[in-house]
Write a protein that holds these residues in place. Structure first.
Motif, mmCIF file in Angstrom:
data_model
loop_
_atom_site.group_PDB
_atom_site.id
_atom_site.type_symbol
_atom_site.label_atom_id
_atom_site.label_comp_id
_atom_site.label_asym_id
_atom_site.label_seq_id
_atom_site.Cartn_x
_atom_site.Cartn_y
_atom_site.Cartn_z
ATOM 1 N N ILE A 105 0.858 -1.190 0.000
ATOM 2 C CA ILE A 105 0.000 0.000 0.000
ATOM 3 C C ILE A 105 0.889 1.232 0.000
ATOM 4 N N VAL A 106 0.721 2.065 -1.022
ATOM 5 C CA VAL A 106 1.550 3.262 -1.140
ATOM 6 C C VAL A 106 0.649 4.484 -1.168
ATOM 7 N N GLY A 107 0.921 5.419 -0.303
ATOM 8 C CA GLY A 107 0.174 6.672 -0.289
ATOM 9 C C GLY A 107 1.134 7.807 -0.609
ATOM 10 N N THR A 108 0.753 8.650 -1.576
ATOM 11 C CA THR A 108 1.645 9.755 -1.957
ATOM 12 C C THR A 108 0.932 11.072 -1.749
ATOM 13 N N ILE A 109 1.638 12.000 -1.156
ATOM 14 C CA ILE A 109 1.028 13.302 -0.906
ATOM 15 C C ILE A 109 2.049 14.390 -1.201
ATOM 16 N N ASP A 110 1.550 15.508 -1.727
ATOM 17 C CA ASP A 110 2.447 16.633 -1.984
ATOM 18 C C ASP A 110 2.808 17.288 -0.676
ATOM 19 N N GLU A 111 4.062 17.633 -0.544
ATOM 20 C CA GLU A 111 4.506 18.193 0.728
ATOM 21 C C GLU A 111 4.212 19.683 0.847
ATOM 22 N N ALA A 112 3.774 20.331 -0.203
ATOM 23 C CA ALA A 112 3.588 21.787 -0.171
ATOM 24 C C ALA A 112 2.566 22.205 0.882
ATOM 25 N N GLU A 113 2.959 23.056 1.750
ATOM 26 C CA GLU A 113 2.076 23.535 2.816
ATOM 27 C C GLU A 113 1.902 25.030 2.671
ATOM 28 N N ASN A 114 0.654 25.441 2.438
ATOM 29 C CA ASN A 114 0.447 26.886 2.293
ATOM 30 C C ASN A 114 0.116 27.564 3.607
ATOM 31 N N LYS A 115 -0.420 26.779 4.514
ATOM 32 C CA LYS A 115 -0.917 27.417 5.741
ATOM 33 C C LYS A 115 0.214 27.709 6.708
ATOM 34 N N LYS A 116 -0.040 28.688 7.550
ATOM 35 C CA LYS A 116 0.928 29.033 8.577
ATOM 36 C C LYS A 116 0.447 28.353 9.863
ATOM 37 N N TYR A 117 1.185 27.367 10.300
ATOM 38 C CA TYR A 117 0.757 26.610 11.468
ATOM 39 C C TYR A 117 1.348 27.179 12.749
ATOM 40 N N ILE A 118 0.505 27.309 13.766
ATOM 41 C CA ILE A 118 1.029 27.742 15.065
ATOM 42 C C ILE A 118 1.130 26.561 16.017
ATOM 43 N N ARG A 119 0.516 25.444 15.610
ATOM 44 C CA ARG A 119 0.679 24.224 16.391
ATOM 45 C C ARG A 119 0.537 23.070 15.416
ATOM 46 N N LYS A 120 1.481 22.156 15.461
ATOM 47 C CA LYS A 120 1.401 21.064 14.503
ATOM 48 C C LYS A 120 1.699 19.741 15.193
ATOM 49 N N GLU A 121 0.683 18.891 15.251
ATOM 50 C CA GLU A 121 0.869 17.614 15.932
ATOM 51 C C GLU A 121 0.870 16.439 14.963
ATOM 52 N N PHE A 122 0.364 16.651 13.753
ATOM 53 C CA PHE A 122 0.393 15.567 12.780
ATOM 54 C C PHE A 122 0.626 16.162 11.403
ATOM 55 N N LYS A 123 1.142 15.341 10.532
ATOM 56 C CA LYS A 123 1.394 15.815 9.173
ATOM 57 C C LYS A 123 1.226 14.635 8.229
ATOM 58 N N PRO A 124 0.292 14.714 7.297
ATOM 59 C CA PRO A 124 0.168 13.628 6.330
ATOM 60 C C PRO A 124 1.403 13.600 5.432
ATOM 61 N N ILE A 125 2.091 12.460 5.449
ATOM 62 C CA ILE A 125 3.252 12.335 4.562
ATOM 63 C C ILE A 125 3.162 11.031 3.801
ATOM 64 N N SER A 126 3.895 10.964 2.705
ATOM 65 C CA SER A 126 3.883 9.773 1.858
ATOM 66 C C SER A 126 4.372 8.575 2.653
ATOM 67 N N PHE A 127 3.767 7.435 2.388
ATOM 68 C CA PHE A 127 4.151 6.241 3.134
ATOM 69 C C PHE A 127 4.063 5.019 2.236
ATOM 70 N N GLU A 128 4.673 3.941 2.719
ATOM 71 C CA GLU A 128 4.557 2.657 2.035
ATOM 72 C C GLU A 128 4.538 1.561 3.084
#
Lengths: 143, 126
Positions: free
Chosen positions: B61-84
């Motif tokens: 199972i391969v999930g691909t996501i673009d890393e581009a982040e437009n938002k300005k985060y003031i708190r970040k606890e999770f981040k969808p990233i590509s996985f296999e």
């Protein structure tokens, strides 16, 4: 001698302070032992956006409540918890009841809070109040 | 041994991604009488960003996501990233009859038990 007085409070991360939904607040606002999902908070000029990672639900499964400047997002009671007799060979995550609270600053217009559920993430938008227009400078004529 | 996790080989995935994979796309494996179910939690992913591959007894199972982040985060606890994630499925299960559904960030893959094995069980009881 002119004494300069510091009127602004010491700068801590005021936004962080406002949005603490973490350990101590969780203790206070959550009455049942439920899981606390991960959250991201983003900000732009008009709004704050809370992103809550809660995959696998339907939008009718949660409720959002704003009470006394505390925003609580939680799953409804009717969700059946995972069957205990499920034969798990591997269990890295669970989809069970959750609850998370956030202290909302009064710069937010509480009438304008909206939420959408897409791709397993609940996006809650909190629109900021419009700043009171600064009175324009008036020139006073001296008679 | 029903389903064995197969660690992806480092040459196909960069090392940083391997580390993040272990932290992000979590999986559950549930065994039922007639099938086995692999459920992967991937909030933030759309169906088009997921690819399932079956190679003999290996499920990938391969999930691909673009890393581009437009938002300005003031708190970040999770981040969808590509996985296999790769799983080795025992011959007890029929990989030809595999099915998957994807809803709200959860992908659920169902692999039924092979018919011959199911039928043979019934004969024994009689």
């Amino acid at each position: 001698m002119l004494i300069r007085r510091e009127t602004a409070p010491l700068f801590r991360n005021l936004i962080e302070e406002m949005f603490k939904g973490y350990n101590t607040d969780f203790e206070l606002y959550s009455s049942n032992r439920s899981r606390m999902p991960s959250a991201n908070i983003a900000e732009d000029n008009e709004k704050f956006i809370i992103e809550l990672a809660i995959p696998g639900f339907k939008k009718d499964d949660f409720e959002l409540k704003l009470e006394n400047e505390v925003l609580t997002i939680k799953s409804k009671e009717e969700i059946k918890s995972e069957e205990k007799d499920e034969n798990y060979r591997l269990k890295e995550f669970s989809m069970c009841q959750f609850s998370r609270s956030f202290t909302v600053p009064d710069t937010i217009d509480s009438e304008k809070i909206t939420a959408t559920y897409n791709d397993g993430i609940l996006y809650v938008e909190l629109i900021k109040k419009e700043e009171v227009e600064k009175k324009s400078v008036r020139e006073i004529q001296i008679s | 041994m029903i389903v064995l996790e197969k660690k992806c080989c480092p040459s196909t995935v960069t090392s940083s991604r391997t580390f993040e994979t272990e932290n992000y796309a979590k999986a559950n494996i549930i065994k039922k009488d007639d099938f086995v179910s692999i459920v992967i939690s991937a909030p933030g992913f759309k169906k088009e960003q997921m690819v399932l591959k079956v190679d003999h007894s290996t499920l990938s199972i391969v999930g691909t996501i673009d890393e581009a982040e437009n938002k300005k985060y003031i708190r970040k606890e999770f981040k969808p990233i590509s996985f296999e994630r790769n799983f080795e499925v025992s011959k007890h299960y029929d990989m030809e009859a595999i099915s998957a559904k994807f809803e709200q960030g959860i992908i659920e893959i169902t692999i039924p038990v092979k018919m011959e094995i199911k039928n043979s069980k019934q004969i024994n009881i009689q």
